[in-house]
Design an enzyme around this catalytic site. Structure first.
Site, PDB file in Angstrom:
ATOM      1  N   ASP A   1      18.334  43.085  34.605  1.00  0.00           N
ATOM      2  CA  ASP A   1      17.448  43.780  35.538  1.00  0.00           C
ATOM      3  C   ASP A   1      16.027  43.233  35.545  1.00  0.00           C
ATOM      4  OD1 ASP A   1      16.660  44.678  33.071  1.00  0.00           O
ATOM      5  OD2 ASP A   1      17.079  46.806  33.449  1.00  0.00           O
TER       6      ASP A   1
ATOM      7  N   HIS B   1       8.491  50.762  31.796  1.00  0.00           N
ATOM      8  CA  HIS B   1       9.540  50.368  30.843  1.00  0.00           C
ATOM      9  C   HIS B   1       9.169  49.125  30.035  1.00  0.00           C
ATOM     10  CE1 HIS B   1      12.182  53.298  32.552  1.00  0.00           C
ATOM     11  NE2 HIS B   1      12.283  52.694  33.726  1.00  0.00           N
TER      12      HIS B   1
ATOM     13  N   GLY C   1      13.828  46.958  32.514  1.00  0.00           N
ATOM     14  CA  GLY C   1      13.931  47.867  33.643  1.00  0.00           C
ATOM     15  C   GLY C   1      13.075  47.501  34.845  1.00  0.00           C
TER      16      GLY C   1
ATOM     17  N   ASP D   1       8.608  59.959  37.357  1.00  0.00           N
ATOM     18  CA  ASP D   1       9.725  59.087  37.712  1.00  0.00           C
ATOM     19  C   ASP D   1      11.049  59.680  37.241  1.00  0.00           C
ATOM     20  OD1 ASP D   1      11.531  56.558  37.364  1.00  0.00           O
ATOM     21  OD2 ASP D   1       9.770  55.782  38.390  1.00  0.00           O
TER      22      ASP D   1
ATOM     23  N   HIS E   1      13.320  58.117  35.804  1.00  0.00           N
ATOM     24  CA  HIS E   1      13.671  57.486  34.530  1.00  0.00           C
ATOM     25  C   HIS E   1      12.590  57.720  33.476  1.00  0.00           C
ATOM     26  CE1 HIS E   1      15.988  55.247  37.597  1.00  0.00           C
ATOM     27  NE2 HIS E   1      16.929  55.302  36.675  1.00  0.00           N
TER      28      HIS E   1
ATOM     29  N   ASP F   1      12.080  57.720  42.847  1.00  0.00           N
ATOM     30  CA  ASP F   1      13.538  57.632  42.754  1.00  0.00           C
ATOM     31  C   ASP F   1      14.208  58.972  42.494  1.00  0.00           C
ATOM     32  OD1 ASP F   1      12.343  57.626  40.274  1.00  0.00           O
ATOM     33  OD2 ASP F   1      13.338  55.826  39.543  1.00  0.00           O
TER      34      ASP F   1
ATOM     35  N   TYR G   1      14.438  53.379  45.252  1.00  0.00           N
ATOM     36  CA  TYR G   1      15.353  52.350  45.731  1.00  0.00           C
ATOM     37  C   TYR G   1      15.806  52.590  47.167  1.00  0.00           C
ATOM     38  CZ  TYR G   1      14.877  51.784  40.818  1.00  0.00           C
ATOM     39  OH  TYR G   1      14.313  51.643  39.575  1.00  0.00           O
TER      40      TYR G   1
END
Length: 344
Positions: free
Chosen positions: A39, A81, A89, A127, A129, A223, A266
């Site tokens: 990624d 990240h 990430g 976020d 994540h 996201d 995304y």
């Protein structure tokens, strides 16, 4: 400086990496060592990109610390990240960490004429994540029981198979052995939407009130909005508890200098909608969510509504009343510990 010298040297000189047959294996090894795989692939202009992201975020910080603005924005920032010596990430540079380090060095004048004190900073991450790079960078940074100058608070989704799968993403318990009350992690379940955010926000407000930050760094990953391919949360852009509602509270009610950063997302049209709307909120000129999307080359991607709004879908919120009560209790305990360490 936060990143290791080896990582900085590697990431800023990728264009000069040899690709001869004899060096291919060494190149692969070095890429794996620094996380440049899967990624975080190499792409054209990567060295320049890392410099631009870091520079843009630090320039935004400078506008705040020099009194040029009360709110500064870097939508291409929020790379939460990235690790000290490794990309992760989709994040190649830890601009969030760099911003926090810069803000921690600021001295704030005291109203009573005593020597300036160190600035207090709250990092708040919205976020989907977990902000693992930021949380790990400052874990136990306020050790020793001194008055805290930095608190990191991540609201995110954590589940088996969801990136990043690290133990720190679990719900914080400030009273657990070895816990850091200033590193606060709050995972929220599948289907999280406005109601859950409005509920959890009560605890966020109490943590903020206990710390009384001079600066807030707010990571506004999109996201978690409904319609994102991650399809884990059901968050709306507007309404009580929505992304815009949260950002409005921070920018226009908290009275702190605020740095807005981007992050995940995304569904590109929805990210464009979100950051446009959040910019209007930061300017205190909020756009109507019924606003039409102007005609441009990507206009068909905004079907079927062709408006600014990102409404919630029909996914069921799986946060239970018992769990949300536990979250509130844990956040209240964090606020209590911060107040105690602040001498109150």
């Amino acid at each position: 400086m936060y990143h290791s010298n080896d990582y900085v040297d590697f990431i800023t000189n990728l264009a000069n990496s040899s690709s001869t047959a004899a060096d291919k294996e060494e190149t692969r090894r070095r890429h794996a060592e620094f996380g440049i795989e899967e990624d975080c692939p190499v792409f054209r202009g990567l060295p320049e990109y890392t410099r631009l992201v870091a520079g843009a975020t630090l320039t935004a910080v400078k506008t705040l610390t020099e009194g040029q603005a009360d709110v500064a924005i870097c939508w291409d920032g929020g790379r939460h990240h990235a690790q000290k010596a490794r990309a992760s990430g989709f994040c190649y540079v830890a601009d969030c960490v760099l911003a926090l380090l810069a803000l921690k060095r600021v001295r704030v004048p005291s109203p009573d004429g005593t020597p300036p004190r160190r600035a207090r900073v709250l990092y708040l991450d919205l976020d989907l994540h977990f902000a693992d790079g930021v949380a790990q960078a400052f874990l136990h940074a306020n050790a020793g029981g001194a008055a805290p100058t930095l608190v990191t608070l991540s609201l995110h989704h954590a589940a088996p198979g969801v990136f990043p799968a690290v133990p720190l993403a679990a719900l914080s318990d400030a009273d657990a052995p070895g816990a850091d009350a200033c590193t606060v992690c709050v995972p929220l379940a599948r289907g999280t939407g406005n109601a859950a955010f409005a509920r959890v926000w009560r605890g966020v407000e109490r943590v903020r009130a206990a710390l009384r930050p001079d600066f807030v760094v707010l990571q506004c990953g999109a996201d978690g909005l409904a319609g994102d391919p991650c399809a884990l949360w059901n968050w709306a852009l507007g309404g009580e508890g929505g992304l815009g509602w949260c950002v409005d509270r921070v920018c226009n009610a908290w009275g702190c200098k605020t740095l807005l950063l981007g992050g995940g997302g995304y569904n590109s049209p929805n990210v464009a909608r979100a950051w446009t709307y959040l910019t209007s909120i930061a300017l205190r000129q909020p756009l109507s969510l019924d606003s039409d999307i102007p005609d441009h080359n990507a206009f068909p991607l905004y079907a079927p509504s062709f408006t600014l709004d990102v409404p919630a879908g029909n996914a069921q919120d799986q946060n239970t009343e018992e769990y949300l009560q536990t979250v509130e209790t844990r956040l209240d305990r964090v606020a209590e510990i911060i107040r105690q360490r602040m001498g109150e």
